[in-house]
Design a protein around this motif. Structure first.
Motif, mmCIF file in Angstrom:
data_model
loop_
_atom_site.group_PDB
_atom_site.id
_atom_site.type_symbol
_atom_site.label_atom_id
_atom_site.label_comp_id
_atom_site.label_asym_id
_atom_site.label_seq_id
_atom_site.Cartn_x
_atom_site.Cartn_y
_atom_site.Cartn_z
ATOM 1 N N ILE A 186 39.555 -67.259 12.529
ATOM 2 C CA ILE A 186 38.887 -68.536 12.806
ATOM 3 C C ILE A 186 38.103 -68.437 14.111
ATOM 4 O O ILE A 186 36.965 -68.901 14.208
ATOM 5 N N ALA A 187 38.732 -67.832 15.117
ATOM 6 C CA ALA A 187 38.083 -67.700 16.422
ATOM 7 C C ALA A 187 36.822 -66.838 16.350
ATOM 8 O O ALA A 187 35.820 -67.128 17.009
ATOM 9 N N LYS A 188 36.871 -65.776 15.537
ATOM 10 C CA LYS A 188 35.698 -64.910 15.387
ATOM 11 C C LYS A 188 34.515 -65.656 14.797
ATOM 12 O O LYS A 188 33.362 -65.402 15.129
ATOM 13 N N LYS A 189 34.810 -66.600 13.915
ATOM 14 C CA LYS A 189 33.750 -67.351 13.237
ATOM 15 C C LYS A 189 33.162 -68.450 14.123
ATOM 16 O O LYS A 189 32.070 -68.952 13.846
ATOM 17 N N GLU A 190 33.885 -68.867 15.154
ATOM 18 C CA GLU A 190 33.416 -69.954 16.016
ATOM 19 C C GLU A 190 33.589 -69.591 17.484
ATOM 20 O O GLU A 190 34.297 -70.249 18.237
ATOM 21 N N LYS A 191 32.924 -68.515 17.888
ATOM 22 C CA LYS A 191 33.093 -67.994 19.245
ATOM 23 C C LYS A 191 32.624 -68.966 20.322
ATOM 24 O O LYS A 191 33.155 -68.977 21.434
ATOM 25 N N LYS A 192 31.644 -69.781 19.999
ATOM 26 C CA LYS A 192 31.137 -70.716 20.997
ATOM 27 C C LYS A 192 32.168 -71.792 21.329
ATOM 28 O O LYS A 192 32.334 -72.188 22.485
ATOM 29 N N ARG A 193 32.885 -72.262 20.321
ATOM 30 C CA ARG A 193 33.870 -73.333 20.530
ATOM 31 C C ARG A 193 35.241 -72.808 20.935
ATOM 32 O O ARG A 193 35.913 -73.408 21.774
ATOM 33 N N ILE A 194 35.669 -71.708 20.355
ATOM 34 C CA ILE A 194 37.038 -71.236 20.527
ATOM 35 C C ILE A 194 37.104 -70.084 21.534
ATOM 36 O O ILE A 194 36.457 -69.055 21.362
ATOM 37 N N LYS A 195 37.914 -70.259 22.555
ATOM 38 C CA LYS A 195 38.125 -69.244 23.584
ATOM 39 C C LYS A 195 39.546 -68.693 23.433
ATOM 40 O O LYS A 195 40.518 -69.450 23.439
ATOM 41 N N VAL A 196 39.651 -67.385 23.296
ATOM 42 C CA VAL A 196 40.947 -66.742 23.058
ATOM 43 C C VAL A 196 41.543 -66.248 24.373
ATOM 44 O O VAL A 196 40.868 -65.578 25.158
ATOM 45 N N PHE A 197 42.814 -66.590 24.603
ATOM 46 C CA PHE A 197 43.532 -66.154 25.800
ATOM 47 C C PHE A 197 44.801 -65.416 25.395
ATOM 48 O O PHE A 197 45.451 -65.773 24.407
ATOM 49 N N ASP A 198 45.165 -64.410 26.180
ATOM 50 C CA ASP A 198 46.402 -63.671 25.971
ATOM 51 C C ASP A 198 47.555 -64.514 26.510
ATOM 52 O O ASP A 198 47.725 -64.661 27.723
#
Length: 219
Positions: A186-198
């Motif tokens: 999901i995050a890959k498809k919406e990189k502008k909206r979704i920020k991934v954190f460890d």
């Protein structure tokens, strides 16, 4: 036309079990409040009396064995009430709304995790909430074993009683693997909206990075 009156900021936190979403929701809310912003924190399923009742049907250990389509319909029923009663009114007043979970969780849990066709979920999303989405989403990614270990001991150790909202946590390992992969897709498809954190990083370090992104989005 109605939604053009929305002037606030809608932020969501997503992730698997034990990712630390609630901790980061509270830290962000506190930091923004200290800067003079009016902040509303909420959760899904929940936020309204009606939605909280649906929550009891879905996440408690002794909840019924709903199939994926039934679960999805109930999640969106709760979400519709949540949006109209809590989220939109707060946004129209210029508030910052921070929610622990939203539609991305339904796509990940019922779609990727339980195998419900993603097209069906999007159709339900369109009918029930007309595609309403957050402005900004933080995905807290964590190894599933570490996340489940965190989650299962958290409430029992700190509050002295057994956690019962663990229906999804108790599902098989393969479900949680699919769930994590789903969130990342999901995050890959919406990189502008979704920020991934460890999510395995120090909570304070995570909070600083999240706050920096939010303040940047508000400029």
């Amino acid at each position: 036309m109605e939604d053009k009156a929305i002037t606030g900021l809608f932020i969501t936190f997503e992730g698997g079990e034990g990712a630390g979403k609630t901790t980061q929701v509270n830290r962000l809310a506190r930091s923004l409040s200290e800067r003079g912003h009016y902040v509303v924190t909420t959760r899904e399923p929940g936020g309204t009396p009606e939605s909280e009742k649906i929550r009891q049907l879905l996440v408690q250990r002794d909840a019924f064995n709903w199939n994926p389509i039934a679960e999805t319909l109930m999640f969106f029923a709760a979400r519709s009430m949540h949006i109209e009663s809590i989220i939109k009114p707060a946004l129209k007043e210029g508030s910052i709304v921070i929610s622990d979970r939203f539609t991305d969780s339904t796509v990940a849990y019922q779609g990727y995790g339980k195998g419900l066709d993603l097209g069906k979920i999007r159709d339900i999303e369109k009918v029930s909430i007309d595609g309403f989405k957050p402005d900004l989403t933080f995905l807290l990614d964590i190894d599933i074993n570490k996340g489940l270990e965190r989650s299962t001991k958290c409430l029992s150790s700190k509050l002295g009683y057994e956690k019962t909202e663990d229906r999804f946590e108790r599902m098989e390992t393969e479900f949680h693997k699919r769930l994590r992969q789903g969130f990342l897709e999901i995050a890959k498809k919406e990189k502008k909206r979704i920020k991934v954190f460890d999510a395995e990083k120090d909570a304070g370090v995570l909070a600083e990075g999240i706050l920096e992104i939010v303040l940047g989005a508000m400029k």
